[in-house]
Design an enzyme around this catalytic site. Structure first.
Site, PDB file in Angstrom:
ATOM      1  N   CYS A  61      -1.766   5.546  19.231  1.00  0.00           N
ATOM      2  CA  CYS A  61      -0.988   5.420  18.282  1.00  0.00           C
ATOM      3  C   CYS A  61      -1.032   4.009  17.563  1.00  0.00           C
ATOM      4  O   CYS A  61      -0.646   4.113  16.342  1.00  0.00           O
ATOM      5  CB  CYS A  61       0.501   5.726  18.708  1.00  0.00           C
ATOM      6  SG  CYS A  61       1.157   4.431  19.989  1.00  0.00           S
ATOM      7  N   GLU A 112       9.069   6.997  19.391  1.00  0.00           N
ATOM      8  CA  GLU A 112       7.862   6.089  19.241  1.00  0.00           C
ATOM      9  C   GLU A 112       6.717   7.069  18.446  1.00  0.00           C
ATOM     10  O   GLU A 112       6.169   7.661  19.349  1.00  0.00           O
ATOM     11  CB  GLU A 112       7.285   5.507  20.518  1.00  0.00           C
ATOM     12  CG  GLU A 112       8.396   4.498  21.249  1.00  0.00           C
ATOM     13  CD  GLU A 112       8.804   3.403  20.294  1.00  0.00           C
ATOM     14  OE1 GLU A 112       8.022   3.398  19.343  1.00  0.00           O
ATOM     15  OE2 GLU A 112      10.045   2.887  20.562  1.00  0.00           O
TER      16      GLU A 112
END
Length: 485
Positions: free
Chosen positions: A252, A218
């Site tokens: 993110c 991720e």
């Protein structure tokens, strides 16, 4: 034995103990898995104040409200969702074999993988530990968790809590500096989940490849936000301020830059500044605006701005009480002295495409604004760059949905909002290309951390004997007829 070898051996011993514990119960029942998940929730609920305090201390000023909203709420929601649906997830998926293979039965069983390694970043240390951990426990796995060295207070507390609530054979927390992370990523896990930067993700994947360890990465990248002419600039700014300012942009999936109609750039910037002032006033004295994690990250952000400014960009800095300061007022490099650990929101206009601000993930409250004229130009800009973790489109024209759904690639696509998909447990979360490999959350995490094992059963009668040599002509003709459909 060198220190590096000793460290590797210690971690290998911990992994061996985990593996031995897993082999004692290689297919935990739904009831056992649910009990483990409820224990995890109990740990979070009973230690909420201590956990929030530890994260706040690590950041030298992390909004406790943001910790509750962005870490606690989705963590507990993920556990609740898994407990509620786990029995259904675990049910075998029965399939009907082709008539050629009858009589037979077939099913797909989600079997635990074994030991899952989880590498946690510093920006959301609680949620990005709990999220993968929920997937691992739901799937019946055991787990080793490596926390970030940049959140030492939380890491020490989390290790202590896990030891208190769980046996080390089920969950083990590993803390330490970079060399520990490197040794951790080289362990022969049955699966490795890493959340962090693309650059570090490459090293993790390279280390895992020596053991053929499958990975879920991720990562991040530059997630665009497109503002269409079918939405007012004030409305778009209002929704983007919250998304970009959450955790001071250290997210993110935060919008990394804005694509705005050329003629509306100045209007958008003014509305963004006004909305930032309304939501946060003076960030220096506002506990709801989080600090930058450390001085190294703060200096990195300052460097990005000074580099862009040196190449002709204009900076709009939301200063004390929300005042606007134009970059022309700065003769020297920007330092933001007086802000302490905080970093003011900054909008950037006319940043060159090749400057670091426009090529590196920002991870802070800086928002470049790029102009476009036609929608096709915005799509071309996005598609010419690495595929983002998220893409946000703001506009109410119905034509936008098919245009961006079919014309772009991204880990997620949201219309008229940002960030919220991460907390939706019934949606897969993950990137594509440079923004990640694999996906998890909810049922998708359960599947990702399971082996979907096909099981075929035949009884006393075997129809396949017709296929045994010597091959008969009519059998070959039958095969050709089947292939023709």
């Amino acid at each position: 034995m060198t220190q590096s070898n000793r460290l590797q051996q210690q971690l290998a011993d911990q992994l061996l103990k985990q593996d031995q514990a897993y082999r004692d119960q290689p297919y935990a029942s739904a009831a056992v898995r649910q009990k483990r998940l409820r224990t995890l929730k109990k740990m979070l609920v009973e230690n909420r104040a201590e956990i929030c305090d530890a994260i706040d201390e690590d950041f030298a000023g992390r909004s406790k409200n943001e910790t509750l909203i962005a870490e606690y709420l989705p963590s507990v929601m993920a556990i609740n969702d898994a407990v509620r649906h786990l029995k259904g997830w675990m049910k075998p998926d029965y399939k009907m074999p082709h008539w050629l293979f009858q009589p037979a039965t077939a099913k797909v069983l989600a079997q635990p993988l074994g030991i899952v390694g989880i590498m946690v970043p510093w920006n959301y240390p609680l949620y990005l530990a709990i999220g993968p951990l929920v997937g691992a426990l739901s799937a019946g796995n055991h787990a080793m968790v490596k926390l970030s060295e940049f959140t030492p207070k939380f890491a020490a507390l989390f290790e202590q809590l896990i030891r208190t609530y769980f046996t080390p054979g089920l969950i083990t927390v590993v803390n330490g500096e970079t060399e520990v992370a490197q040794a951790f990523s080289a362990l022969p896990f049955d699966h490795l989940v890493f959340t962090g930067s693309t650059a570090v993700g490459k090293h993790v994947m390279r280390a895992a490849s020596d053991n053929l360890t499958p990975v879920t990465l991720e990562l991040g990248g530059k997630s665009p936000a497109v503002i269409d002419r079918s939405i007012g600039m004030a409305e778009a700014a209002q929704r983007l301020v919250f998304a970009k300012s959450m955790n001071a942009g250290q997210t993110c999936v935060a919008p990394d830059y804005v694509l705005c109609p050329e003629e509306s750039i100045d209007d958008f910037i003014q509305h963004y500044i006004a909305e930032t002032k309304r939501q946060y006033a003076d960030i220096r004295d506002n506990d709801d605006f989080s600090s930058i994690i450390n001085e190294r990250q703060r200096q990195r952000l300052i460097h990005l701005l000074n580099d862009a400014k040196a190449q002709g960009a204009t900076l709009y800095i939301v200063g004390q009480s929300g005042n606007l300061e134009d970059s022309d007022a700065f003769e020297n490099d920007i330092s933001f002295e007086g802000y302490g650990t905080k970093f003011p929101p900054v909008l950037v206009k006319d940043a060159p495409a090749g400057c670091e601000l426009m090529t590196e993930e920002i991870f802070g409250p800086i928002l470049p604004v790029v102009g476009y004229n036609e929608r096709a130009e915005a799509l071309q800009y996005i598609n010419a760059r690495p595929r983002p973790l998220a893409l946000y489109v703001f506009g109410f024209d119905r034509a936008l949905k098919p245009l961006f759904e079919q014309g772009t690639h991204s880990g997620a696509l949201l219309f008229n909002e940002a960030l919220i998909h991460v907390a939706m447990e019934n949606l897969p979360f993950g990137g594509v290309g440079a923004s990640g490999i694999g996906q998890y959350h909810g049922f998708y995490g359960f599947q990702r951390l399971s082996k979907l094992k096909p099981i075929v059963s035949k009884g006393r009668i075997s129809s396949l004997k017709w296929l045994y040599p010597p091959y008969k002509g009519w059998i070959i003709q039958l095969m050709l007829k089947i292939m023709r459909g």
